[in-house]
Design a protein around this motif. Structure first.
Motif, PDB file in Angstrom:
ATOM      1  N   UNK A 154       0.820  -1.218   0.000  1.00  0.00           N
ATOM      2  CA  UNK A 154       0.000   0.000   0.000  1.00  0.00           C
ATOM      3  C   UNK A 154       0.850   1.263   0.000  1.00  0.00           C
ATOM      4  N   UNK A 155       2.162   1.111   0.220  1.00  0.00           N
ATOM      5  CA  UNK A 155       3.081   2.244   0.317  1.00  0.00           C
ATOM      6  C   UNK A 155       2.659   3.224   1.424  1.00  0.00           C
ATOM      7  N   UNK A 156       2.097   2.665   2.489  1.00  0.00           N
ATOM      8  CA  UNK A 156       1.723   3.502   3.631  1.00  0.00           C
ATOM      9  C   UNK A 156       1.416   2.613   4.823  1.00  0.00           C
ATOM     10  N   UNK A 157       1.425   3.222   5.995  1.00  0.00           N
ATOM     11  CA  UNK A 157       1.093   2.478   7.209  1.00  0.00           C
ATOM     12  C   UNK A 157       1.801   3.074   8.409  1.00  0.00           C
ATOM     13  N   UNK A 158       1.337   2.669   9.586  1.00  0.00           N
ATOM     14  CA  UNK A 158       1.962   3.114  10.832  1.00  0.00           C
ATOM     15  C   UNK A 158       1.983   1.965  11.823  1.00  0.00           C
ATOM     16  N   UNK A 159       3.095   1.826  12.506  1.00  0.00           N
ATOM     17  CA  UNK A 159       3.235   0.839  13.567  1.00  0.00           C
ATOM     18  C   UNK A 159       3.618   1.579  14.840  1.00  0.00           C
ATOM     19  N   UNK A 160       2.900   1.298  15.911  1.00  0.00           N
ATOM     20  CA  UNK A 160       3.171   1.944  17.198  1.00  0.00           C
ATOM     21  C   UNK A 160       3.412   0.862  18.239  1.00  0.00           C
ATOM     22  N   UNK A 161       4.570   0.899  18.845  1.00  0.00           N
ATOM     23  CA  UNK A 161       4.930  -0.059  19.879  1.00  0.00           C
ATOM     24  C   UNK A 161       4.806   0.599  21.251  1.00  0.00           C
ATOM     25  N   UNK A 162       4.033  -0.031  22.133  1.00  0.00           N
ATOM     26  CA  UNK A 162       3.893   0.498  23.493  1.00  0.00           C
ATOM     27  C   UNK A 162       5.008  -0.102  24.345  1.00  0.00           C
ATOM     28  N   UNK A 163       5.902   0.746  24.799  1.00  0.00           N
ATOM     29  CA  UNK A 163       7.067   0.288  25.564  1.00  0.00           C
ATOM     30  C   UNK A 163       6.928   0.757  27.018  1.00  0.00           C
ATOM     31  N   UNK A 164       7.908   1.452  27.543  1.00  0.00           N
ATOM     32  CA  UNK A 164       7.876   1.925  28.923  1.00  0.00           C
ATOM     33  C   UNK A 164       9.043   2.872  29.149  1.00  0.00           C
ATOM     34  N   UNK A 165       8.881   3.806  30.077  1.00  0.00           N
ATOM     35  CA  UNK A 165      10.035   4.633  30.430  1.00  0.00           C
ATOM     36  C   UNK A 165      11.160   3.758  30.993  1.00  0.00           C
ATOM     37  N   UNK A 166      10.797   2.582  31.533  1.00  0.00           N
ATOM     38  CA  UNK A 166      11.829   1.696  32.070  1.00  0.00           C
ATOM     39  C   UNK A 166      12.491   0.862  30.988  1.00  0.00           C
ATOM     40  N   UNK A 167      12.108   1.079  29.749  1.00  0.00           N
ATOM     41  CA  UNK A 167      12.885   0.561  28.631  1.00  0.00           C
ATOM     42  C   UNK A 167      13.949   1.558  28.206  1.00  0.00           C
ATOM     43  N   UNK A 168      13.863   2.765  28.753  1.00  0.00           N
ATOM     44  CA  UNK A 168      14.808   3.834  28.409  1.00  0.00           C
ATOM     45  C   UNK A 168      15.791   4.129  29.531  1.00  0.00           C
ATOM     46  N   UNK A 169      15.462   3.687  30.730  1.00  0.00           N
ATOM     47  CA  UNK A 169      16.322   3.942  31.890  1.00  0.00           C
ATOM     48  C   UNK A 169      16.084   2.841  32.911  1.00  0.00           C
ATOM     49  N   UNK A 202      10.815  -4.207  36.799  1.00  0.00           N
ATOM     50  CA  UNK A 202      11.381  -5.545  36.902  1.00  0.00           C
ATOM     51  C   UNK A 202      12.338  -5.782  35.738  1.00  0.00           C
ATOM     52  N   UNK A 203      13.441  -6.472  36.013  1.00  0.00           N
ATOM     53  CA  UNK A 203      14.529  -6.578  35.045  1.00  0.00           C
ATOM     54  C   UNK A 203      14.084  -7.243  33.749  1.00  0.00           C
ATOM     55  N   UNK A 204      13.227  -8.257  33.819  1.00  0.00           N
ATOM     56  CA  UNK A 204      12.796  -8.939  32.593  1.00  0.00           C
ATOM     57  C   UNK A 204      12.010  -7.984  31.698  1.00  0.00           C
ATOM     58  N   UNK A 205      11.139  -7.204  32.302  1.00  0.00           N
ATOM     59  CA  UNK A 205      10.309  -6.230  31.582  1.00  0.00           C
ATOM     60  C   UNK A 205      11.174  -5.110  31.021  1.00  0.00           C
ATOM     61  N   UNK A 206      12.052  -4.579  31.867  1.00  0.00           N
ATOM     62  CA  UNK A 206      12.975  -3.516  31.480  1.00  0.00           C
ATOM     63  C   UNK A 206      13.784  -3.929  30.255  1.00  0.00           C
ATOM     64  N   UNK A 207      14.375  -5.125  30.299  1.00  0.00           N
ATOM     65  CA  UNK A 207      15.194  -5.615  29.192  1.00  0.00           C
ATOM     66  C   UNK A 207      14.407  -5.724  27.898  1.00  0.00           C
ATOM     67  N   UNK A 208      13.197  -6.326  27.996  1.00  0.00           N
ATOM     68  CA  UNK A 208      12.384  -6.556  26.800  1.00  0.00           C
ATOM     69  C   UNK A 208      11.931  -5.238  26.175  1.00  0.00           C
ATOM     70  N   UNK A 209      11.548  -4.281  26.996  1.00  0.00           N
ATOM     71  CA  UNK A 209      11.109  -2.994  26.466  1.00  0.00           C
ATOM     72  C   UNK A 209      12.272  -2.210  25.868  1.00  0.00           C
ATOM     73  N   UNK A 210      13.459  -2.348  26.442  1.00  0.00           N
ATOM     74  CA  UNK A 210      14.648  -1.722  25.852  1.00  0.00           C
ATOM     75  C   UNK A 210      14.895  -2.266  24.453  1.00  0.00           C
ATOM     76  N   UNK A 211      14.780  -3.577  24.331  1.00  0.00           N
ATOM     77  CA  UNK A 211      14.976  -4.211  23.025  1.00  0.00           C
ATOM     78  C   UNK A 211      13.941  -3.725  22.024  1.00  0.00           C
ATOM     79  N   UNK A 212      12.702  -3.548  22.469  1.00  0.00           N
ATOM     80  CA  UNK A 212      11.640  -3.113  21.564  1.00  0.00           C
ATOM     81  C   UNK A 212      11.861  -1.678  21.097  1.00  0.00           C
ATOM     82  N   UNK A 213      12.350  -0.829  21.982  1.00  0.00           N
ATOM     83  CA  UNK A 213      12.670   0.547  21.578  1.00  0.00           C
ATOM     84  C   UNK A 213      13.762   0.537  20.516  1.00  0.00           C
ATOM     85  N   UNK A 214      14.768  -0.298  20.693  1.00  0.00           N
ATOM     86  CA  UNK A 214      15.850  -0.405  19.711  1.00  0.00           C
ATOM     87  C   UNK A 214      15.325  -0.926  18.378  1.00  0.00           C
TER      88      UNK A 214
END
Length: 253
Positions: free
Chosen positions: A130-145, A149-161
């Motif tokens: 379609x040559x268009x679209x949007x994807x939005x990933x819901x992460x967390x501020x704890x994916x940035x700093x 919980x460490x498992x959640x923090x790690x996974x959200x960091x990876x998703x931001x990357x």
């Protein structure tokens, strides 16, 4: 503001409650064709009752690869195209890093990271056509700093990357990928609601000490940002991770 989302086909994972349900309601208010996915059919039916008959539901466990494939395949078969994917499904587990079993790290990654990666890759195949679209990933501020919980923090960091990497790859096809990093959000089915009921004085102190705005955020405040990011009003926002946290994050960028 008219975000010009009328008639757009939206798929939201984890859409039966909390932030996901609020995001569904925001898109509905813009006239979009909204579909929500969740693994619990009872919650899906309850959400449909609250949101209205115009909402489509898909039962799927996004931690299961075959369910993810079937979800996108069925969605495309029924809707024809996918204009917006919101990867909202997620959750935390475990405790301190040294005390958490490896099994829980794998489970957290599958739910919070791998599911979003896989669904995004599947959606991109159709969005490219379609040559268009949007994807939005819901992460967390704890994916940035540090925090959470460490498992959640790690996974959200990876998703931001991943969000930034995929965004740079697909913007030339007219596809925008971004993430929203919520702070502490209060809703009826969330952990903060439970903690508030268990120990109101402790949580009151947490809010006073940790959230400069002096209160919890609401699901609707996340939903409003999601609807904006999905629209052409956000056409120059690509690969961003946007804090929506009332100042809770300690980062200055």
């Amino acid at each position: 503001m008219d975000l010009q989302l009328k008639g757009k086909n939206i798929l939201i994972t984890g859409g039966s409650k909390g932030i996901g349900k609020a995001i569904a309601r925001a898109f509905l208010s813009e006239g979009a064709n909204v579909s929500i996915a969740a693994r619990n059919n009872d919650f899906l039916m309850k959400a449909k009752e609250e949101l209205g008959r115009d909402v489509s539901t898909f039962q799927a466990d996004v931690t299961n690869a075959s369910d993810r494939l079937k979800l996108i395949e069925t969605f495309i078969k029924e809707k024809g195209t996918i204009d917006v994917l919101v990867n909202n499904a997620g959750g935390s587990n475990g405790g301190k890093a040294a005390e958490t079993e490896m099994k829980l790290f794998y489970e957290a990654l599958e739910l919070n990271y791998v599911s979003a990666v896989h669904l995004s890759k599947l959606a991109v195949e159709h969005m490219k056509k379609a040559q268009s679209g949007a994807i939005i990933n819901i992460t967390s501020i704890f994916g940035r700093e540090s925090g959470g919980k460490v498992t959640y923090n790690n996974a959200k960091s990876a998703l931001i990357s991943f969000t930034k990497s995929l965004a740079d790859e697909v913007i030339s096809y007219g596809i925008r990928v971004n993430s929203i990093a919520p702070g502490s959000i209060l809703h009826d089915t969330g952990n903060w609601k439970r903690r508030l009921e268990e120990n109101p004085e402790k949580i009151k102190a947490f809010v006073e000490n940790e959230i400069p705005a002096g209160r919890f955020g609401t699901p609707e405040e996340i939903a409003n940002v999601a609807a904006f990011l999905a629209s052409d009003k956000a056409s120059w926002i690509v690969g961003a991770s946007i804090n929506v946290d009332g100042g809770q994050s300690r980062m200055n960028f």
